[in-house]
Design a protein around this motif. Structure first.
Motif, mmCIF file in Angstrom:
data_model
loop_
_atom_site.group_PDB
_atom_site.id
_atom_site.type_symbol
_atom_site.label_atom_id
_atom_site.label_comp_id
_atom_site.label_asym_id
_atom_site.label_seq_id
_atom_site.Cartn_x
_atom_site.Cartn_y
_atom_site.Cartn_z
ATOM 1 N N ARG A 1 16.795 1.232 2.283
ATOM 2 C CA ARG A 1 15.360 1.438 2.509
ATOM 3 C C ARG A 1 14.991 1.801 3.935
ATOM 4 O O ARG A 1 13.853 2.143 4.198
ATOM 5 N N LEU A 2 15.925 1.708 4.867
ATOM 6 C CA LEU A 2 15.595 1.857 6.281
ATOM 7 C C LEU A 2 16.430 2.940 6.937
ATOM 8 O O LEU A 2 17.641 3.023 6.725
ATOM 9 N N ARG A 3 15.771 3.762 7.741
ATOM 10 C CA ARG A 3 16.432 4.725 8.608
ATOM 11 C C ARG A 3 15.878 4.525 10.003
ATOM 12 O O ARG A 3 14.658 4.405 10.185
ATOM 13 N N VAL A 4 16.757 4.494 10.997
ATOM 14 C CA VAL A 4 16.347 4.350 12.393
ATOM 15 C C VAL A 4 16.881 5.559 13.145
ATOM 16 O O VAL A 4 18.076 5.839 13.114
ATOM 17 N N ILE A 5 15.980 6.277 13.805
ATOM 18 C CA ILE A 5 16.338 7.484 14.534
ATOM 19 C C ILE A 5 15.930 7.304 15.984
ATOM 20 O O ILE A 5 14.783 6.949 16.276
ATOM 21 N N HIS B 1 0.812 -1.217 0.000
ATOM 22 C CA HIS B 1 0.000 0.000 0.000
ATOM 23 C C HIS B 1 0.848 1.271 0.000
ATOM 24 O O HIS B 1 0.296 2.373 0.098
ATOM 25 N N LEU B 2 2.163 1.137 -0.124
ATOM 26 C CA LEU B 2 3.023 2.314 -0.220
ATOM 27 C C LEU B 2 3.120 2.771 -1.672
ATOM 28 O O LEU B 2 3.266 1.954 -2.580
ATOM 29 N N SER B 3 3.064 4.077 -1.872
ATOM 30 C CA SER B 3 3.311 4.634 -3.200
ATOM 31 C C SER B 3 4.810 4.535 -3.485
ATOM 32 O O SER B 3 5.595 4.142 -2.605
ATOM 33 N N GLU B 4 5.220 4.906 -4.689
ATOM 34 C CA GLU B 4 6.646 4.858 -5.033
ATOM 35 C C GLU B 4 7.484 5.720 -4.106
ATOM 36 O O GLU B 4 8.615 5.384 -3.802
ATOM 37 N N ARG B 5 6.922 6.829 -3.651
ATOM 38 C CA ARG B 5 7.649 7.716 -2.740
ATOM 39 C C ARG B 5 7.274 7.444 -1.283
ATOM 40 O O ARG B 5 7.651 8.186 -0.389
ATOM 41 N N GLY B 6 6.520 6.367 -1.055
ATOM 42 C CA GLY B 6 5.946 6.100 0.252
ATOM 43 C C GLY B 6 6.942 5.721 1.336
ATOM 44 O O GLY B 6 7.981 5.117 1.074
ATOM 45 N N VAL B 7 6.574 6.083 2.564
ATOM 46 C CA VAL B 7 7.392 5.787 3.746
ATOM 47 C C VAL B 7 6.498 5.180 4.817
ATOM 48 O O VAL B 7 5.443 5.724 5.144
ATOM 49 N N GLU C 1 13.595 3.034 -2.444
ATOM 50 C CA GLU C 1 14.867 3.358 -1.808
ATOM 51 C C GLU C 1 14.884 4.841 -1.502
ATOM 52 O O GLU C 1 14.339 5.635 -2.260
ATOM 53 N N PHE C 2 15.523 5.222 -0.388
ATOM 54 C CA PHE C 2 15.691 6.636 -0.098
ATOM 55 C C PHE C 2 16.663 7.215 -1.117
ATOM 56 O O PHE C 2 17.743 6.667 -1.328
ATOM 57 N N SER C 3 16.287 8.321 -1.737
ATOM 58 C CA SER C 3 17.201 8.987 -2.669
ATOM 59 C C SER C 3 18.255 9.739 -1.859
ATOM 60 O O SER C 3 18.094 9.949 -0.645
ATOM 61 N N ASP C 4 19.313 10.184 -2.529
ATOM 62 C CA ASP C 4 20.339 10.978 -1.847
ATOM 63 C C ASP C 4 19.733 12.250 -1.272
ATOM 64 O O ASP C 4 20.062 12.644 -0.150
ATOM 65 N N ASP C 5 18.834 12.886 -2.029
ATOM 66 C CA ASP C 5 18.183 14.108 -1.538
ATOM 67 C C ASP C 5 17.356 13.832 -0.287
ATOM 68 O O ASP C 5 17.380 14.612 0.659
ATOM 69 N N GLN C 6 16.621 12.720 -0.284
ATOM 70 C CA GLN C 6 15.809 12.375 0.886
ATOM 71 C C GLN C 6 16.696 12.077 2.094
ATOM 72 O O GLN C 6 16.397 12.513 3.204
ATOM 73 N N ARG C 7 17.784 11.352 1.883
ATOM 74 C CA ARG C 7 18.708 11.071 2.998
ATOM 75 C C ARG C 7 19.291 12.367 3.549
ATOM 76 O O ARG C 7 19.360 12.560 4.765
ATOM 77 N N ASN C 8 19.697 13.273 2.655
ATOM 78 C CA ASN C 8 20.248 14.552 3.093
ATOM 79 C C ASN C 8 19.208 15.387 3.834
ATOM 80 O O ASN C 8 19.518 16.022 4.841
ATOM 81 N N THR C 9 17.983 15.385 3.340
ATOM 82 C CA THR C 9 16.898 16.127 3.994
ATOM 83 C C THR C 9 16.640 15.572 5.390
ATOM 84 O O THR C 9 16.487 16.329 6.351
ATOM 85 N N LEU C 10 16.580 14.244 5.516
ATOM 86 C CA LEU C 10 16.381 13.624 6.833
ATOM 87 C C LEU C 10 17.534 13.949 7.771
ATOM 88 O O LEU C 10 17.317 14.299 8.938
ATOM 89 N N ASP C 11 18.767 13.828 7.277
ATOM 90 C CA ASP C 11 19.941 14.141 8.108
ATOM 91 C C ASP C 11 19.892 15.583 8.596
ATOM 92 O O ASP C 11 20.147 15.862 9.770
ATOM 93 N N LEU D 1 11.366 -5.562 15.985
ATOM 94 C CA LEU D 1 10.861 -4.885 14.796
ATOM 95 C C LEU D 1 11.932 -4.830 13.706
ATOM 96 O O LEU D 1 11.644 -5.085 12.534
ATOM 97 N N PHE D 2 13.169 -4.516 14.072
ATOM 98 C CA PHE D 2 14.251 -4.482 13.087
ATOM 99 C C PHE D 2 14.392 -5.834 12.393
ATOM 100 O O PHE D 2 14.497 -5.912 11.165
ATOM 101 N N GLU D 3 14.390 -6.893 13.160
ATOM 102 C CA GLU D 3 14.532 -8.235 12.582
ATOM 103 C C GLU D 3 13.336 -8.596 11.696
ATOM 104 O O GLU D 3 13.500 -9.211 10.640
ATOM 105 N N THR D 4 12.138 -8.198 12.102
ATOM 106 C CA THR D 4 10.948 -8.471 11.297
ATOM 107 C C THR D 4 11.014 -7.713 9.976
ATOM 108 O O THR D 4 10.688 -8.262 8.921
ATOM 109 N N ILE D 5 11.453 -6.463 10.010
ATOM 110 C CA ILE D 5 11.615 -5.684 8.781
ATOM 111 C C ILE D 5 12.646 -6.353 7.881
ATOM 112 O O ILE D 5 12.430 -6.540 6.685
ATOM 113 N N ARG D 6 13.777 -6.728 8.451
ATOM 114 C CA ARG D 6 14.844 -7.375 7.676
ATOM 115 C C ARG D 6 14.348 -8.665 7.041
ATOM 116 O O ARG D 6 14.575 -8.929 5.869
#
Length: 186
Positions: A151-155, A109-115, A169-179, A132-137
């Protein structure tokens, strides 16, 4: 606010978020549409007049098996401050929204840009986070993009752990924006 940094005017699915904070966040961040799945019909009746919001009182898997919508953000409420206390309250509660089968349904149910977003309240020791990490993996093993790193970021904060799982997959721009978001919020 974190998932809204990488998606503007998203379609949102909120699952068992147990309160109005996530809904208020979605509306404040200009979500184009919000579906809310909650087992509490009273919460639905109290908040039923909100614009751009559709309420569903249904089991998660049943809703997902019938729904055709693709979402840009799916927020799954978790155990923690409202679900399992150190005293043992909720210790036998079933967490079916953390199963591999449910995660696969959510991915569909995620769109292409979905999170996909999981917020967990930190209760030592970190059992839920590791589970949860193991279940995702494990759920990625059957996926065309098995690389969890892309595909995964943990904060982590002092009180919560947030998992962000991208539909692709997180794009470089999305990773930079999150960081940048994380650094400026510290």
């Amino acid at each position: 606010a974190l998932p809204y940094v990488v998606n503007e005017r998203p379609t949102v699915l909120l699952i068992q978020t147990q309160g109005g904070i996530e809904l208020a966040q979605a509306l404040r961040r200009q979500a184009s549409h919000v579906d809310v799945i909650d087992g509490d019909a009273l919460f639905q009746r109290v908040n039923s007049d909100w614009p751009r919001v559709a309420w569903h009182v249904a089991p998660l898997r049943q809703f997902l098996s019938k729904a055709q919508t693709k979402y840009d953000i799916i927020v799954v409420g978790g155990l923690g401050a409202t679900g399992a206390w150190s005293s043992g309250f909720g210790a036998l509660q079933q967490g079916f929204h953390y199963s591999r089968e449910t995660l696969r349904l959510l991915y569909r149910h995620l769109s292409e840009r979905g999170v996909l977003v999981f917020h967990l309240y930190r209760l030592p020791p970190p059992r839920m986070e590791l589970r949860l990490f193991e279940t995702i993996r494990e759920s990625f093993r059957e996926d065309p993009i098995p690389d969890v790193k892309s595909r995964l970021r943990v904060i982590q904060s002092l009180q919560t752990t947030t998992f962000l799982v991208h539909g692709d997959e997180f794009s470089d721009d999305q990773r930079n924006t999150l960081d940048h978001f994380i650094v400026t919020r510290d």
